[in-house]
Each structure stands twice: as structure tokens, then as C-alpha cells.
Enzyme design. Structure first.
Site, PDB file in Angstrom:
ATOM      1  N   GLY A 170       0.840  -1.543  -0.305  1.00 10.60           N
ATOM      2  CA  GLY A 170      -0.006   0.463  -0.447  1.00 10.60           C
ATOM      3  C   GLY A 170       0.692   1.108  -0.335  1.00 10.60           C
ATOM      4  O   GLY A 170       2.344   1.120   0.719  1.00 10.60           O
ATOM      5  N   ARG A 226      -2.540   9.090   4.074  1.00  8.16           N
ATOM      6  CA  ARG A 226      -2.129   9.086   5.211  1.00  8.16           C
ATOM      7  C   ARG A 226      -1.044   9.915   5.581  1.00  8.16           C
ATOM      8  O   ARG A 226      -0.900  10.841   7.274  1.00  8.16           O
ATOM      9  CB  ARG A 226      -2.968   8.876   6.200  1.00  8.16           C
ATOM     10  CG  ARG A 226      -4.975   8.873   5.895  1.00  8.16           C
ATOM     11  CD  ARG A 226      -5.716   7.802   7.240  1.00  8.16           C
ATOM     12  NE  ARG A 226      -5.735   6.794   6.115  1.00  8.16           N
ATOM     13  CZ  ARG A 226      -6.169   5.601   7.336  1.00  8.16           C
ATOM     14  NH1 ARG A 226      -7.170   6.310   8.339  1.00  8.16           N
ATOM     15  NH2 ARG A 226      -6.286   4.657   7.014  1.00  8.16           N
ATOM     16  N   TYR A 234      43.875  14.969   2.444  1.00  7.27           N
ATOM     17  CA  TYR A 234      43.711  14.135   1.393  1.00  7.27           C
ATOM     18  C   TYR A 234      44.134  16.046   0.382  1.00  7.27           C
ATOM     19  O   TYR A 234      44.200  16.807   0.854  1.00  7.27           O
ATOM     20  CB  TYR A 234      41.801  14.893   1.808  1.00  7.27           C
ATOM     21  CG  TYR A 234      41.282  14.805   0.399  1.00  7.27           C
ATOM     22  CD1 TYR A 234      41.011  13.936  -0.467  1.00  7.27           C
ATOM     23  CD2 TYR A 234      40.178  15.855   0.361  1.00  7.27           C
ATOM     24  CE1 TYR A 234      40.366  14.065  -1.151  1.00  7.27           C
ATOM     25  CE2 TYR A 234      38.755  16.158  -0.995  1.00  7.27           C
ATOM     26  CZ  TYR A 234      38.915  15.245  -1.562  1.00  7.27           C
ATOM     27  OH  TYR A 234      38.297  15.270  -2.785  1.00  7.27           O
ATOM     28  N   ALA A 288      56.000  22.038  17.801  1.00  9.20           N
ATOM     29  CA  ALA A 288      55.052  22.514  18.006  1.00  9.20           C
ATOM     30  C   ALA A 288      55.282  23.723  16.838  1.00  9.20           C
ATOM     31  O   ALA A 288      55.647  23.783  16.113  1.00  9.20           O
ATOM     32  CB  ALA A 288      54.799  23.824  19.307  1.00  9.20           C
TER      33      ALA A 288
END
Ligand code: UD1
Ligand code: CA
Length: 470
Positions: free
Chosen positions: A11, A15, A384, A420
């Protein structure tokens, strides 16, 4: 005895007001049809047939290990089951017929239902429940206490209007008797449909034994026809699942604010704080502290793990790991024992070794990280290049200073130390110190000079402005 199942899912579900077919809508993060099919699988039925029609491809795409039968036009529930004739009609056994839009049914109930059907030697058993006289379900018609048929609400005779025993739309049939009766169903009724419910009257007329099995919990069988019922079903299922976990020793602080999907497993003495959504095939061990505010999808989390305010998916977390707040794991990460991922740390396809730490503002993607590695704040694996993804390898006991870029493919060998602010583009040797940043220069007195230049410029502009305004 073979057990077959036919699930009606052809179905449209008008609704729902949706582009999706009804049975694809999710109840607690799982499509309705999968709830039904998974319970049948857990029950161990021999074959499940799903009747598809409206947007069949969308249903077929999400359901595995079943036989699909296509119902070209939706001419009614009886017509729908009849489409399975070629696959089923000549088989001996019992056939469950279930609605794809009744997702809260439990395998335990189905088992009791089949047992009842067999022990009472019925040819057809209807699962029934009590309802209000105002609801639009089909009604069970009895004579002298014996079931003789089902009348649809729209066809209900005046003398049957105060019957409260309703048809849940779940049945158990002797398979051959079902298909025999189905071939005799007509569409001579208020909706011009071939009603499955008519087989009950037909079988009764043929002196076959038809019966009703009444269940207490109406919530389990309510069909979902609109989004109000969909939202209600989610809450019913949430409460049912949370209750089971509570009884199994999981400490859920606020069950009304915790959403745990049906297939999730959680060990005892784990606490779940409010605002957590745990879905997919997630497994959480014991003595964990989860939340507040986490979303997990398909996670394997072992014991004694602590995670707060984090979004994690498709990854494995070993014992004693501590994550968050505000961490993100995407696919295929493996976080080993006692590692730590802290504030605003994201990982993807990362194998993150025992006792390693990324405490703040770090991205680790496509990386293999050894044990006891320390990531300084702001470290990034540049995995990437706009076209290819490359691997970063970091061996045991490496110390990475803050704001380091690791441009992959690159390897950092054991015990190395990265200063760093470095941008690392080539291999760092074992025990080496890598510094990859420009050298600092101090220009004596220049700060003071700069200040004077700026002040002069400020005065000049002010004068100009005053001239314009005068
Ligand atoms: C049906 C029963 C009713 C019962 C109710 C319980 C019939 C005639 N009536 O009514 O007695 O109280 O379920 O919820 O069976 N479907 C198809 N193909 C079709 C028609 C329907 O696959 O041609 C599927 C629907 O997608 C749905 C299920 O069958 O999943 C039930 O159909 P629906 O139209 O909702 O039946 P109800 O009117 O609710
Ligand atoms: Ca329905």
C-alpha cells in the site's frame, strides 16, 4: 512443521502524506517493515514473503533475505496475499499473515500465537484485541462464542456495532486452507476490495475450525496509518526498550529523554545520561558512562568507557577509553585501551593505539597511530590532496607539538618528537626531533616603533575627518 510468513507492504499509505511508501517510514530509527521482518527472522520462520507494490523498489532496497512478490494493483488485502499463490499454495505448513504497518509486534507474541493455533488444531486463528466502538477496525463476529467471520467497519451491520473485539490484521493459517479459501473471495463490499478478512467466513462455512486469540497489549498490534500514530509508536517502543534495559541493570537517568533503538545491546551497570540517541547495531559493555547528549550509530563500545556530548558511528572503542566532550568518530575507527579523545577531536579511518591522547582540536583521518602517542592541540593529518586520500603512520611514544600538520603520506618513527607548529612532509626518524617551521627573528625596538607609526596615522585620519565635517 514449516512456518511461512506473508507480510503485506504494497500500500501507499496515503495518510502519511509522504513520497515514501508507508512501511519505509522509521519507528525509533528503523523502517517499519524491518521491524516486522526482523522479528520473523528472530522467530526462525522458514520463508518470509513480502508483498510489495507501491514504490516497490524502495522497500526492496532496505529488506534482505526475504522473497518479494509484486502486487501490481492494490485491490485489497485478500488480493495481496493471493499474489503469493505461486510461491506458497502447494506447501504444507502454517502461514502467518502480518501487516507491514504494524511494527511493534514481538516475536514472543508471535510464538505464543502459533503455539495457540497449533495446540487448538485451528485452520485459521485471528489475533484480536479489545478496542473502542468508535475505532475503524474490522470486528470479530461470534455466534454462541464461536468465531464465524470478520466484518469490516465500513460494512458493519447495525446489530454488530457494539462489538469491541477487533481484528488486529495478524493471522495464522493452515497454508493450503488459506489459499483454497482465498480463491473464493469476491470484492462485493463497501470498498470493492478483495478482503483477506472474508476467508474467515468462507472457512467457517466450510466447517473448518476458525478461532480468535485475544491479546492484552493493544499497543503491540496498532496499525500505523498517519504520522500521529507513527510518533506514538516511537514513544511506545522507546518506553518498552528502556524498561527492558532498566530491568537488565542499565542505569537510564531519564528514560523519557533517551532513545535506544531495538537492536542495541547494553551491559549492566552502564549509566546513560539524558539526551542520548543510540541506534543501529550498537553494543555497549558494562560500567560505561554515556552522555549526556550523545548520538551513536553502529558502535561497538567495550567496558569502562566514558563518553560525553559526542557523535560517533561505525567504529570500535576498547576498554577504558575516555571521549569528549564534543568528539566525532566517523567510519572505521578503532580506539584502543585507555586512549583519550577530548574536546573537538574528529577521527575517520583511524587506528588509535593504547594510551594515546588527542585532547584538543585535532583531526586524525586515514591514520595508524601507535601506543602512547601524544597529539598536541590543533594537530591535523592532511590526508586529502583534493583527489587522493593518503595514510599517516605514527609509531609508539611519539610526541607531536601543538598545531602540527602531518602531510600524508608520511611516517613518524618511534619516540620521535615534533616541534610545535611544524608542517611535516617527509619521514621523521626514530628518536629524532623534527622542526619544520621558519626560524624566529627578534627585531630590537621594532614593536615600539610600530606603535608610534600607528599613532601618527590615527591622528592624520582624525584631522582629515574633522575637515570634511566642518
Ligand atoms: C485491515 C483489515 C481490518 C483490520 C486492520 C488492522 C482487511 C480487509 N481489513 O484493515 O479488519 O482491523 O487491517 O489494522 O484486511 N495492503 C496491500 N495490498 C492491498 C491492500 C493493502 O499490500 O491491496 C497492505 C497495506 O499496505 C497495509 C496492510 O495491507 O500494510 C493493511 O491494509 P490497510 O488498507 O491498511 O487495511 P485496513 O483498512 O487497516
Ligand atoms: Ca491499516
Amino acid at each position: 512443521m514449516k512456518v511461512y510468513a506473508v507480510v503485506l507492504a504494497a500500500g501507499k499509505g496515503t495518510r502519511m502524506k509522504s513520497d515514501l511508501p508507508k512501511v519505509v517510514h522509521e519507528v525509533l530509527y528503523k523502517p517499519m517493515i524491518n521491524h516486522v521482518v526482523d522479528e520473523l527472522k528472530a522467530l526462525g520462520v522458514d520463508e518470509t514473503i513480502v508483498i510489495v507494490g507501491h514504490a516497490a523498489e524502495k522497500v526492496e532496497a532496505i529488506v534482505d533475505d526475504v522473497t518479494f512478490v509484486y502486487q501490481k494493483e492494490q485491490l485489497g488485502t485478500g488480493h495481496a496475499v493471493l499474489q503469493a499463490k505461486e510461491v506458497l499454495a502447494d506447501k504444507d505448513g502454517v502461514t502467518l499473515v502480518l501487516c507491514g504497518d504494524a511494527p511493534l509486534i514481538r516475536k514472543e507474541t508471535l510464538k505464543e500465537f502459533i503455539d495457540y493455533h497449533q495446540s487448538h488444531h485451528n485452520q485459521a486463528t485471528i489475533m484480536s484485541a479489545d478496542c473502542d466502538t468508535s475505532t475503524h477496525y474490522g470486528r470479530i463476529i461470534k455466534e454462541n462464542g464461536q468465531v464465524v467471520g470478520i466484518e469490516e467497519y465500513k460494512d458493519l451491520k447495525v446489530e454488530h456495532q457494539d462489538i469491541t473485539e477487533m481484528n488486529t490484521g495478524e493471522y495464522c493459517f493452515d497454508n493450503k486452507a488459506l489459499f483454497n479459501a482465498l480463491s473464493k473471495v469476491s470484492n462485493n463490499n463497501a470498498q470493492n476490495e478483495y478482503y483477506l478478512t472474508d476467508v474467515i467466513g468462507i472457512m467457517n462455512d466450510e466447517k473448518l475450525k476458525v478461532d480468535a486469540y485475544k491479546i492484552d497489549d493493544f499497543d503491540e498490534v496498532g496499525g500505523i496509518n498517519d504520522r500521529v500514530a507513527l510518533a506514538e509508536a516511537t514513544i511506545i517502543l522507546r518506553d518498552r526498550i528502556n524498561r527492558e534495559h532498566l530491568l537488565n541493570g542499565v542505569n537510564i537517568i531519564d528514560p523519557s529523554n533517551t532513545y535506544i533503538a531495538r537492536d542495541v545491546k547494553i551491559g549492566p551497570d552502564t549509566t546513560i545520561e539524558p539526551g542520548c540517541i543510540i541506534k543501529g547495531k550498537t553494543e555497549i559493555g558494562s560500567h560505561c558512562h554515556i552522555g549526556p547528549y550523545c548520538e551513536f550509530t553502529n558502535m561497538i563500545i567495550k567496558d569502562n568507557v566514558e563518553i560525553k556530548f559526542s557523535v560517533l558511528s561505525d567504529s570500535i572503542i576498547e576498554n577504558g577509553v575516555d571521549i569528549g566532550p564534543y568528539s566525532r568518530l566517523r567510519t572505521n575507527c578503532h580506539i584502543h585501551e585507555n586512549a583519550h579523545m577530548g574536546n573537538f577531536v574528529e577521527m575517520k579511518k583511524a587506528d588509535f593505539g593504547k594510551g594515546s591522547k588527542a585532547s584538543h582540536l585535532t583531526y586524525v583521518g586515514d591514520a595508524i597511530v601507535g601506543e602512547n602517542v601524544n597529539f598536541g592541540c590543533g594537530t591535523i593529518t592532511s590526508n586529502y590532496d583534493g583527489k587522493n586520500k593518503s595514510l599517516t603512520k605514527i609509531e609508539d611514544n611519539v610526541f607531536i607539538g601543538c598545531n602540527t600538520n602531518l602531510v600524508a603520506p608520511v611516517t613518524v618513527r618511534k619516540n620521535a618528537y615534533i616541534a610545535a607548529g611544524s608542517t611535516i612532509t617527509k619521514e621523521v626518524d626514530e628518536d629524532a626531533l623534527a622542526i619544520a617551521r621558519s626560524r624566529q627573528q627578534n627585531k630590537q625596538g621594532y614593536s615600539k616603533k610600530l606603535k608610534e607609526i600607528r599613532e601618527k596615522e590615527f591622528e592624520r585620519r582624525n584631522k582629515e575627518k574633522n575637515k570634511e565635517n566642518s
